[in-house]
Design a protein around this motif. Structure first.
Motif, PDB file in Angstrom:
ATOM      1  N   THR A   6       7.951 -10.991 -19.708  1.00  0.00           N
ATOM      2  CA  THR A   6       8.150 -11.018 -21.217  1.00  0.00           C
ATOM      3  C   THR A   6       6.375 -11.152 -21.261  1.00  0.00           C
ATOM      4  OG1 THR A   6      10.180 -12.275 -21.505  1.00  0.00           O
ATOM      5  CG2 THR A   6       8.521 -12.323 -23.125  1.00  0.00           C
ATOM      6  N   ARG A   7       5.741 -11.880 -20.410  1.00  0.00           N
ATOM      7  CA  ARG A   7       4.432 -12.157 -20.527  1.00  0.00           C
ATOM      8  C   ARG A   7       3.665 -10.897 -20.411  1.00  0.00           C
ATOM      9  NH1 ARG A   7       0.857 -15.675 -16.560  1.00  0.00           N
ATOM     10  NH2 ARG A   7      -1.170 -15.079 -17.174  1.00  0.00           N
ATOM     11  N   LEU A   8       4.084 -10.015 -19.174  1.00  0.00           N
ATOM     12  CA  LEU A   8       3.467  -8.573 -19.091  1.00  0.00           C
ATOM     13  C   LEU A   8       3.654  -7.844 -20.227  1.00  0.00           C
ATOM     14  CD1 LEU A   8       4.518  -8.257 -15.536  1.00  0.00           C
ATOM     15  CD2 LEU A   8       2.163  -8.101 -16.447  1.00  0.00           C
ATOM     16  N   THR A   9       4.850  -7.754 -21.101  1.00  0.00           N
ATOM     17  CA  THR A   9       4.897  -6.874 -22.272  1.00  0.00           C
ATOM     18  C   THR A   9       4.016  -7.387 -23.287  1.00  0.00           C
ATOM     19  OG1 THR A   9       7.111  -6.570 -21.499  1.00  0.00           O
ATOM     20  CG2 THR A   9       6.723  -6.182 -23.626  1.00  0.00           C
ATOM     21  N   GLU A  10       3.943  -8.628 -23.572  1.00  0.00           N
ATOM     22  CA  GLU A  10       2.998  -9.086 -24.681  1.00  0.00           C
ATOM     23  C   GLU A  10       1.839  -8.901 -24.248  1.00  0.00           C
ATOM     24  OE1 GLU A  10       4.229 -10.255 -27.432  1.00  0.00           O
ATOM     25  OE2 GLU A  10       6.255  -9.911 -26.696  1.00  0.00           O
ATOM     26  N   ASP A  11       1.144  -9.168 -23.199  1.00  0.00           N
ATOM     27  CA  ASP A  11      -0.115  -8.612 -22.815  1.00  0.00           C
ATOM     28  C   ASP A  11      -0.399  -7.120 -22.902  1.00  0.00           C
ATOM     29  OD1 ASP A  11      -0.730 -11.347 -22.392  1.00  0.00           O
ATOM     30  OD2 ASP A  11      -0.897 -11.056 -19.982  1.00  0.00           O
ATOM     31  N   MET A  12       0.525  -6.567 -22.683  1.00  0.00           N
ATOM     32  CA  MET A  12       0.258  -4.888 -22.776  1.00  0.00           C
ATOM     33  C   MET A  12       0.224  -4.445 -24.165  1.00  0.00           C
ATOM     34  SD  MET A  12       2.656  -1.949 -21.228  1.00  0.00           S
ATOM     35  CE  MET A  12       4.017  -2.043 -22.212  1.00  0.00           C
ATOM     36  N   LYS A  13       1.102  -5.200 -25.268  1.00  0.00           N
ATOM     37  CA  LYS A  13       0.696  -4.999 -26.649  1.00  0.00           C
ATOM     38  C   LYS A  13      -0.475  -5.429 -27.105  1.00  0.00           C
ATOM     39  CE  LYS A  13       5.927  -5.456 -27.444  1.00  0.00           C
ATOM     40  NZ  LYS A  13       6.835  -6.658 -28.195  1.00  0.00           N
ATOM     41  N   ALA A  14      -1.157  -6.670 -26.517  1.00  0.00           N
ATOM     42  CA  ALA A  14      -2.336  -6.963 -26.963  1.00  0.00           C
ATOM     43  C   ALA A  14      -3.521  -6.038 -26.630  1.00  0.00           C
ATOM     44  CB  ALA A  14      -2.363  -8.503 -26.559  1.00  0.00           C
ATOM     45  N   LYS A  17      -3.591  -2.938 -28.536  1.00  0.00           N
ATOM     46  CA  LYS A  17      -3.905  -3.451 -29.823  1.00  0.00           C
ATOM     47  C   LYS A  17      -5.602  -3.482 -29.870  1.00  0.00           C
ATOM     48  CE  LYS A  17       0.105  -5.517 -31.916  1.00  0.00           C
ATOM     49  NZ  LYS A  17       0.912  -6.559 -32.317  1.00  0.00           N
ATOM     50  N   SER A  18      -5.976  -4.115 -28.852  1.00  0.00           N
ATOM     51  CA  SER A  18      -7.433  -4.490 -28.773  1.00  0.00           C
ATOM     52  C   SER A  18      -8.279  -3.274 -27.984  1.00  0.00           C
ATOM     53  CB  SER A  18      -7.598  -5.559 -28.144  1.00  0.00           C
ATOM     54  OG  SER A  18      -7.155  -5.955 -26.771  1.00  0.00           O
ATOM     55  N   GLY A  19      -7.630  -2.106 -27.639  1.00  0.00           N
ATOM     56  CA  GLY A  19      -8.225  -1.119 -27.012  1.00  0.00           C
ATOM     57  C   GLY A  19      -8.907  -1.146 -25.657  1.00  0.00           C
ATOM     58  N   GLU A  20      -8.195  -2.322 -25.005  1.00  0.00           N
ATOM     59  CA  GLU A  20      -8.626  -2.658 -23.555  1.00  0.00           C
ATOM     60  C   GLU A  20      -7.957  -1.582 -22.701  1.00  0.00           C
ATOM     61  OE1 GLU A  20      -9.011  -6.887 -22.435  1.00  0.00           O
ATOM     62  OE2 GLU A  20      -7.821  -7.110 -24.362  1.00  0.00           O
ATOM     63  N   LYS A  21      -8.569  -0.196 -22.346  1.00  0.00           N
ATOM     64  CA  LYS A  21      -7.845   0.624 -21.729  1.00  0.00           C
ATOM     65  C   LYS A  21      -7.504   0.324 -20.277  1.00  0.00           C
ATOM     66  CE  LYS A  21      -9.183   4.400 -24.616  1.00  0.00           C
ATOM     67  NZ  LYS A  21      -8.186   5.317 -25.243  1.00  0.00           N
ATOM     68  N   ASP A  22      -8.622  -0.354 -19.656  1.00  0.00           N
ATOM     69  CA  ASP A  22      -8.474  -0.685 -18.083  1.00  0.00           C
ATOM     70  C   ASP A  22      -7.371  -1.719 -17.991  1.00  0.00           C
ATOM     71  OD1 ASP A  22     -10.729   1.243 -17.658  1.00  0.00           O
ATOM     72  OD2 ASP A  22     -12.104  -0.251 -17.884  1.00  0.00           O
ATOM     73  N   LYS A  23      -7.540  -2.680 -18.712  1.00  0.00           N
ATOM     74  CA  LYS A  23      -6.451  -3.796 -18.393  1.00  0.00           C
ATOM     75  C   LYS A  23      -5.186  -3.079 -18.776  1.00  0.00           C
ATOM     76  CE  LYS A  23      -5.390  -8.359 -19.845  1.00  0.00           C
ATOM     77  NZ  LYS A  23      -5.746  -9.528 -20.859  1.00  0.00           N
ATOM     78  N   LEU A  24      -5.050  -2.340 -19.888  1.00  0.00           N
ATOM     79  CA  LEU A  24      -3.752  -1.657 -20.174  1.00  0.00           C
ATOM     80  C   LEU A  24      -3.294  -0.897 -19.049  1.00  0.00           C
ATOM     81  CD1 LEU A  24      -1.505  -1.272 -22.217  1.00  0.00           C
ATOM     82  CD2 LEU A  24      -3.067   0.691 -23.018  1.00  0.00           C
ATOM     83  N   GLY A  25      -3.984  -0.102 -18.254  1.00  0.00           N
ATOM     84  CA  GLY A  25      -3.556   0.862 -17.223  1.00  0.00           C
ATOM     85  C   GLY A  25      -3.271  -0.220 -16.031  1.00  0.00           C
ATOM     86  N   VAL A  26      -3.834  -1.458 -15.576  1.00  0.00           N
ATOM     87  CA  VAL A  26      -3.332  -2.247 -14.655  1.00  0.00           C
ATOM     88  C   VAL A  26      -1.925  -2.892 -15.065  1.00  0.00           C
ATOM     89  CG1 VAL A  26      -3.973  -4.203 -13.330  1.00  0.00           C
ATOM     90  CG2 VAL A  26      -5.791  -2.867 -13.885  1.00  0.00           C
ATOM     91  N   PHE A  82     -11.464  -5.140  -9.978  1.00  0.00           N
ATOM     92  CA  PHE A  82     -10.903  -5.444 -11.421  1.00  0.00           C
ATOM     93  C   PHE A  82      -9.463  -5.633 -11.762  1.00  0.00           C
ATOM     94  CE2 PHE A  82      -9.274  -3.846 -15.526  1.00  0.00           C
ATOM     95  CZ  PHE A  82      -9.860  -4.726 -16.359  1.00  0.00           C
ATOM     96  N   GLU A  83      -8.781  -4.601 -10.734  1.00  0.00           N
ATOM     97  CA  GLU A  83      -7.251  -4.872 -11.003  1.00  0.00           C
ATOM     98  C   GLU A  83      -6.931  -6.134 -10.158  1.00  0.00           C
ATOM     99  OE1 GLU A  83      -5.533  -1.047  -9.057  1.00  0.00           O
ATOM    100  OE2 GLU A  83      -6.494   0.093 -10.434  1.00  0.00           O
ATOM    101  N   VAL A  84      -7.571  -6.370  -8.962  1.00  0.00           N
ATOM    102  CA  VAL A  84      -7.117  -7.847  -8.445  1.00  0.00           C
ATOM    103  C   VAL A  84      -7.472  -8.898  -9.351  1.00  0.00           C
ATOM    104  CG1 VAL A  84      -8.291  -9.534  -6.788  1.00  0.00           C
ATOM    105  CG2 VAL A  84      -7.835  -7.176  -6.246  1.00  0.00           C
ATOM    106  N   GLY A  85      -8.420  -8.975 -10.116  1.00  0.00           N
ATOM    107  CA  GLY A  85      -8.591  -9.855 -11.292  1.00  0.00           C
ATOM    108  C   GLY A  85      -7.439  -9.972 -12.143  1.00  0.00           C
ATOM    109  N   VAL A  86      -7.069  -8.600 -12.834  1.00  0.00           N
ATOM    110  CA  VAL A  86      -5.882  -8.823 -13.662  1.00  0.00           C
ATOM    111  C   VAL A  86      -4.654  -9.257 -13.152  1.00  0.00           C
ATOM    112  CG1 VAL A  86      -4.524  -7.342 -15.369  1.00  0.00           C
ATOM    113  CG2 VAL A  86      -6.940  -7.025 -15.078  1.00  0.00           C
ATOM    114  N   ILE A  87      -4.325  -8.663 -11.961  1.00  0.00           N
ATOM    115  CA  ILE A  87      -3.070  -9.246 -11.121  1.00  0.00           C
ATOM    116  C   ILE A  87      -3.000 -10.716 -11.039  1.00  0.00           C
ATOM    117  CG2 ILE A  87      -1.762  -8.915  -9.096  1.00  0.00           C
ATOM    118  CD1 ILE A  87      -2.802  -5.939  -8.953  1.00  0.00           C
ATOM    119  N   GLN A  88      -4.243 -11.113 -10.551  1.00  0.00           N
ATOM    120  CA  GLN A  88      -4.414 -12.521 -10.121  1.00  0.00           C
ATOM    121  C   GLN A  88      -3.997 -13.624 -11.525  1.00  0.00           C
ATOM    122  OE1 GLN A  88      -8.288 -13.136  -8.362  1.00  0.00           O
ATOM    123  NE2 GLN A  88      -7.237 -13.301  -6.443  1.00  0.00           N
ATOM    124  N   THR A  89      -4.333 -13.029 -12.923  1.00  0.00           N
ATOM    125  CA  THR A  89      -4.096 -13.797 -13.981  1.00  0.00           C
ATOM    126  C   THR A  89      -2.511 -14.150 -14.165  1.00  0.00           C
ATOM    127  OG1 THR A  89      -3.814 -11.620 -15.426  1.00  0.00           O
ATOM    128  CG2 THR A  89      -5.942 -12.969 -15.193  1.00  0.00           C
TER     129      THR A  89
END
Length: 151
Positions: A6-14, A17-26, A82-89
């Protein structure tokens, strides 16, 4: 649906909306890995299984970083970092070395381990307590050192 999914889905939507393409890709990579495992095994993953998938992805990224840096490809290593940083969250907070040492010492005492041959017994006791909270390679090395000191 598990809370992590659920958190992943919510973060993907965020991220959309905010245009964070790199984070969205991860996040999409994470969701794809989870979905792949669900389809392959015909199950719905719970939080523990999602954590296991995230740990596997984290290990893959760390291995890639090592290889890219050895090959002099800092650009690719930076992408992996960068991907490691996102996964670790999405992983629980890591245990301190002192906490890990205390868990290992307790497991050695509980299992009656006396030499390196008893490593499996110790790992069986330690692994459930530190799942997602410690690097298993580092943990294994620490257990090996402590058992070598015993016998």
């Amino acid at each position: 649906m598990s809370t992590l999914k659920t958190r992943l889905t919510e973060d993907m939507k965020a991220a959309m909306k905010s245009g964070e393409k790199d984070k969205l890709g991860v996040i999409r990579l994470i969701n794809a890995a989870i979905k792949q495992r669900e389809v392959d095994e015909r199950i719905v993953l719970n939080d523990d299984q999602v954590l296991a998938a995230l740990e596997k992805m984290l290990k893959q990224r760390k291995d890639s970083i090592t290889q890219y840096e050895a090959a002099g490809r800092a650009d690719l290593a930076d992408v992996e970092k960068f991907e490691v940083g996102v996964i670790q969250t999405y992983l629980p907070a890591q245990l301190a070395d002192s906490e890990i040492a205390a868990i290992i010492d307790a497991a050695i005492a509980q299992s009656g381990a006396a030499s390196a041959r008893d490593m499996g017994k110790v790992i069986a006791l330690v692994k459930p307590q530190v799942a997602g909270k410690a690097d298993m390679g580092k943990l294994s090395e620490t257990i090996k050192q402590k058992l070598a000191a015993l016998g």
